[in-house]
Scaffold this active site. Structure first.
Site, PDB file in Angstrom:
ATOM      1  N   ASP A 209      -7.015  13.779  11.780  1.00  0.00           N
ATOM      2  CA  ASP A 209      -6.507  13.821  10.387  1.00  0.00           C
ATOM      3  C   ASP A 209      -7.629  13.449   9.426  1.00  0.00           C
ATOM      4  OD1 ASP A 209      -5.623  11.086  11.825  1.00  0.00           O
ATOM      5  OD2 ASP A 209      -6.360  10.675   9.819  1.00  0.00           O
ATOM      6  N   ASP A 211      -7.285  11.047   7.124  1.00  0.00           N
ATOM      7  CA  ASP A 211      -6.855   9.771   6.550  1.00  0.00           C
ATOM      8  C   ASP A 211      -6.115  10.051   5.239  1.00  0.00           C
ATOM      9  OD1 ASP A 211      -6.724   6.989   7.140  1.00  0.00           O
ATOM     10  OD2 ASP A 211      -8.127   6.604   5.527  1.00  0.00           O
TER      11      ASP A 211
END
Ligand SMILES: CSC[C@H]1O[C@H](OP(=O)(O)O)[C@H](O)[C@@H]1O
Ligand SMILES: Nc1ncnc2[nH]cnc12
Length: 292
Positions: A209, A211
């Site tokens: 991901d 973040d």
């Protein structure tokens, strides 16, 4: 000569190691408490491999609950000479997109609620941590990633946060200004303890991901992480299988001396050492304690 024993610590989404032949749970008792799960010993192409699920069976433990000392001590007792952490992480860089494997070479440790050393009152030691990752292991991981056509980046700084909550946006922006590349919650104190236990250590940080700093990607959540980790699990298994197949059967001396980190680290005079602590250090520091 020391026989190589490859250790694998599997993180989120990596709870076993397909490809391990003759797997057997080891009933190891550690004076440091309960490891996350019993280590499983088997073989890949004849190389002894020991697998440990960092978060335990069924992902029972959060990053703060993990007994990192017991895990590393158990791996040491299982004979592990070289240890690979396979971890999920968030990315701080556009080009490190989900699915990329980052072979990190530095850490910034922002954890604050974990036991971080095997040593302390009664036997104090200070090991070097300037280079926390063994370059020989990274060379082999890189060769395996190339052989398996896995998209990877060599080098990078992994920020270790306490968790379990993800970062605030301000924290995420701050870590980017520090030049961090990825973020996770588990590789410290693991890397420090591996160094104290004289086990060569390297991390495969699998980006899941962005973040929460990226304008065009939604903020990290657990569902997205687990989806990407599941997609990556077979890649991680291929990487480890290739690494094991080509791994030297005799443990190669670490060019940094990670496997001799305690040679000059103990500072407590022999007569001032606490016998109870020395007994707990039998596996981790037996090499140097038995010599002095
Ligand atoms: C499951 S999301 C956050 C969790 O995932 C990573 O764990 P690991 O390093 O064991 O793969 C991260 O560090 C957090 O603990
Ligand atoms: N964004 C993130 N922050 C902390 N740990 C993570 N593990 C996976 N993604 C993460």
């Amino acid at each position: 000569m020391t026989q190589s024993v490859l250790g694998i610590i599997g993180g989120s989404g990596v709870y076993d190691l397909p490809g391990l032949t003759n797997p057997q749970e080891l009933a190891i008792e550690s004076p440091w408490g309960e490891p996350s799960a019993p280590p499983v010993r088997g073989e890949i192409d004849g190389l002894p491999v020991v697998f440990l699920a960092r978060h335990g069976k069924g992902h029972r433990l959060g990053p703060t609950d993990i007994n990192y000392r017991a895990n590393i001590d158990a791996m040491k007792r299982a004979g592990v000479t070289d240890l690979i952490s396979v971890s999920a992480c968030g990315s701080f860089r556009e080009e490190l997109s989900p699915g990329t494997f980052v072979l990190v070479d530095q850490f910034i440790d922002r954890t604050f609620a974990r036991a971080k050393s095997f040593f302390g009152a009664g036997c104090v030691a200070h090991v070097a941590m300037a280079d926390p990752v063994s370059p020989g292991l990274v060379d082999r991981l890189e060769a395996a990633a190339q052989a398996e056509s896995i998209s990877y980046k060599r080098g990078g700084t992994y920020l270790v946060m306490e968790g379990p909550q993800f970062s605030t946006r301000a924290e995420s922006e701050l870590y980017r200004t520090w030049g961090c590349d990825v973020i996770g919650m588990t590789n410290m104190p693991e890397a420090k303890l591996a160094r104290e236990a004289e086990i060569c250590y390297a991390t495969v940080a699998m980006v899941t991901d962005y973040d929460c700093w990226h304008d065009e990607h939604r903020d990290v959540d657990i569902t997205d992480i687990l989806r990407v980790v599941r997609e990556n699990a077979s890649k991680a298994a291929r990487l480890i299988a290739c690494l094991a197949r080509d791994f030297p059967r005799e443990h190669p001396a670490c060019p940094l001396g990670s496997d001799r980190a305690l040679d000059h680290a103990l500072i407590t005079a022999p007569e001032a050492r606490d016998p109870a602590l020395l007994a707990k250090l039998d596996a981790v520091a037996g090499r140097v304690l038995n010599a002095s």
